[in-house]
Design a protein around this motif. Structure first.
Motif, short mmCIF file in Angstrom:
data_model
loop_
_atom_site.label_atom_id
_atom_site.label_comp_id
_atom_site.label_asym_id
_atom_site.label_seq_id
_atom_site.Cartn_x
_atom_site.Cartn_y
_atom_site.Cartn_z
N ARG A 49 0.57 -1.02 0.37
CA ARG A 49 -0.46 0.34 -0.38
C ARG A 49 0.81 1.17 -0.10
O ARG A 49 0.55 1.94 -0.64
CB ARG A 49 -1.01 -0.20 1.06
CG ARG A 49 -1.93 -1.48 1.63
CD ARG A 49 -3.04 -0.62 1.97
NE ARG A 49 -3.92 -1.44 2.19
CZ ARG A 49 -3.87 -2.88 3.14
NH1 ARG A 49 -2.92 -3.14 3.72
NH2 ARG A 49 -4.97 -3.49 2.72
N LYS A 50 2.16 0.91 0.44
CA LYS A 50 3.43 2.42 0.96
C LYS A 50 3.25 2.69 -0.13
O LYS A 50 3.65 4.39 -1.01
CB LYS A 50 3.82 2.09 1.79
CG LYS A 50 4.96 3.95 1.70
CD LYS A 50 5.58 3.16 2.89
CE LYS A 50 6.55 4.22 3.89
NZ LYS A 50 8.11 4.48 2.79
N ALA A 51 3.54 1.63 -1.47
CA ALA A 51 4.39 1.96 -2.44
C ALA A 51 3.23 3.12 -3.38
O ALA A 51 3.52 3.15 -4.22
CB ALA A 51 4.83 0.68 -3.50
N LEU A 52 2.05 2.28 -3.21
CA LEU A 52 1.31 2.33 -4.23
C LEU A 52 0.75 4.20 -3.98
O LEU A 52 0.39 5.24 -5.06
CB LEU A 52 -0.11 1.29 -4.20
CG LEU A 52 0.24 0.36 -5.17
CD1 LEU A 52 -1.28 0.24 -4.57
CD2 LEU A 52 0.11 -0.02 -6.24
N VAL A 53 0.76 4.05 -2.89
CA VAL A 53 0.23 5.75 -2.51
C VAL A 53 1.36 6.98 -2.67
O VAL A 53 1.50 7.81 -3.23
CB VAL A 53 0.26 5.99 -0.71
CG1 VAL A 53 -0.22 7.24 0.20
CG2 VAL A 53 -1.08 4.62 -0.20
N GLU A 54 2.68 6.54 -1.96
CA GLU A 54 3.39 7.45 -2.64
C GLU A 54 4.16 7.51 -4.26
O GLU A 54 4.33 8.34 -4.87
CB GLU A 54 5.01 6.99 -2.07
CG GLU A 54 5.08 6.68 -0.75
CD GLU A 54 6.70 6.29 -0.39
OE1 GLU A 54 7.48 6.08 -1.11
OE2 GLU A 54 7.10 6.97 0.98
N ALA A 55 3.07 6.53 -5.11
CA ALA A 55 3.56 6.89 -6.36
C ALA A 55 2.22 8.04 -6.75
O ALA A 55 1.55 8.24 -8.11
CB ALA A 55 3.44 5.63 -7.27
N GLY A 56 1.02 8.02 -6.11
CA GLY A 56 -0.17 8.88 -6.04
C GLY A 56 -0.97 7.78 -6.33
O GLY A 56 -2.07 8.18 -7.60
N LEU A 57 -0.77 7.21 -6.98
CA LEU A 57 -2.31 5.88 -7.01
C LEU A 57 -3.20 5.42 -5.54
O LEU A 57 -3.04 5.25 -4.28
CB LEU A 57 -1.78 4.63 -7.60
CG LEU A 57 -0.50 4.52 -8.82
CD1 LEU A 57 0.03 2.86 -9.04
CD2 LEU A 57 -1.34 5.33 -10.06
N ALA A 58 -4.69 5.08 -5.61
CA ALA A 58 -5.38 4.58 -5.26
C ALA A 58 -5.71 3.43 -4.73
O ALA A 58 -4.83 2.54 -5.62
CB ALA A 58 -6.50 5.09 -5.65
#
Length: 350
Positions: free
Chosen positions: A207-216
């Motif tokens: 989840r952390k990687a996705l959020v940092e990439a600006g993705l839901a």
């Protein structure tokens, strides 16, 4: 009313000595002083203590060997096999034997073996991991009885035991970040079916990687499965049966990834052209899959050796403070991942 059979812990408490000292007396170890030996023998007689048949057999075939126990969630997993190898090699060089207990993926069997190892009089126990199990009451009970314990890759809350960890959160963060860097935006994640904090920690890295990439974070792309090839196979069919399917999958383990590779092949998907897959562990077979598996490396034998070192140090000095060894995971890039290639417009509309 059935009388409870006295254990080696009862003998130690009655004699006012450690469990390790009782074990040394039972093993006829010359390092025990006469006063302590006399106290232990008097306690054995007073309690009518009789060692278990298995413990007696162990001493018969290796009378000078000091023994520790290692409880393994499943020897079917190459990860745990490598961890056990690290434990055994370290202990062998120091003239310690290791009693290995395979829980077969069943937490109830772990409870049984913890009790049985205590009854056998091993000097300490290493818990080599957990498949998402959060239970620690039996570990706490061992600590209260002053039986030295070391734990590998397992949440222990506030329990003061020695610990060896490789961060699953960081490993899954690396795996997901690698796929994001390749341009993938729809990434499936296969986590363990057990609802323990280990599983939650691992998924948090994804989840952390996705959020940092600006993705839901699409929670429907997180699928629980048994940590086996069969579990990975079933989870992959769930993910790849979606419309549209994810273009990449981060698997909980290399064993799980094996099932993903099989499912993708049966569905006519080419790796890594149509689907990228990342495993976790860097098991010995990972470099021999087709294509070779990109994975997150855990220093498995090193983890086992560190755990054995912590346990033997505590046997030598029971008053040591709690220690933790934190090892870093590493991304190993092989042939199962590649840059995202969008379908041609004509194909996408077909």
């Amino acid at each position: 009313m059935t009388r409870t059979r006295p254990t080696i812990t009862d003998v130690a408490r009655h004699a006012g000595v450690s469990v390790a000292t009782v074990s040394r007396v039972l093993n006829n170890n010359a390092s025990v002083g006469d006063d302590f030996r006399a106290k232990v023998l008097a306690a054995i007689e007073a309690l009518h203590f009789r060692p278990s048949p298995l413990a007696q057999n162990l001493r018969r075939y290796a009378p000078a060997t000091r023994l520790i126990g290692a409880i393994v969630p499943s020897l079917r997993s190459p990860h745990f096999v490598e961890v056990v190898i690290g434990i055994q090699e370290f202990c062998y060089e120091r003239e310690y034997g290791v009693v290995i207990c395979n829980a077969h993926g069943d937490p109830e069997q772990e409870l049984f073996y913890a009790s049985e190892l205590e009854r056998q009089g091993v000097e300490g126990i290493i818990f080599t991991g957990a498949w998402g199990w959060d239970m620690i009451d039996h570990i706490e009970a061992l600590v209260e009885k002053k039986i030295p314990v070391c734990v590998i890759n397992r949440p222990i809350g506030q329990l003061a035991v020695d610990l060896v960890m490789v961060g699953r959160r960081q490993g899954n963060y690396l795996a997901t970040g690698h796929l994001l860097n390749l341009g993938h935006r729809s990434i499936g994640h296969i986590t363990t079916r057990y609802s323990g904090s280990t599983a939650r920690e691992a998924a948090s890295g994804y989840r952390k990687a996705l959020v940092e990439a600006g993705l839901a974070v699409d929670e429907s792309l997180i699928v629980e499965a048994e940590p086996t090839p069969e579990g990975g196979y079933e989870a992959a069919h769930m993910l790849l049966g979606r419309s549209p399917p994810p273009t990449a999958i981060a698997a909980r383990s290399d064993l799980t990834a094996l099932g993903v590779l099989r499912a993708a092949s049966e569905m006519g998907l080419r790796l890594p052209d149509d689907l990228s897959v990342v495993g976790f562990d860097d098991a010995p077979f990972a470099q021999f899959t087709n294509p070779p598996l990109t994975t997150i490396r855990q220093p498995q034998a090193e983890m086992g050796a560190h755990a054995a070192a912590l346990l033997l140090e505590r046997l030598a000095n029971p008053d040591l403070p709690q220690r933790q060894v934190i090892l870093e995971p590493r991304l190993i890039i092989r042939g199962s991942t590649a840059k995202y290639q969008p379908l041609p417009a004509a194909t996408a509309l077909a």
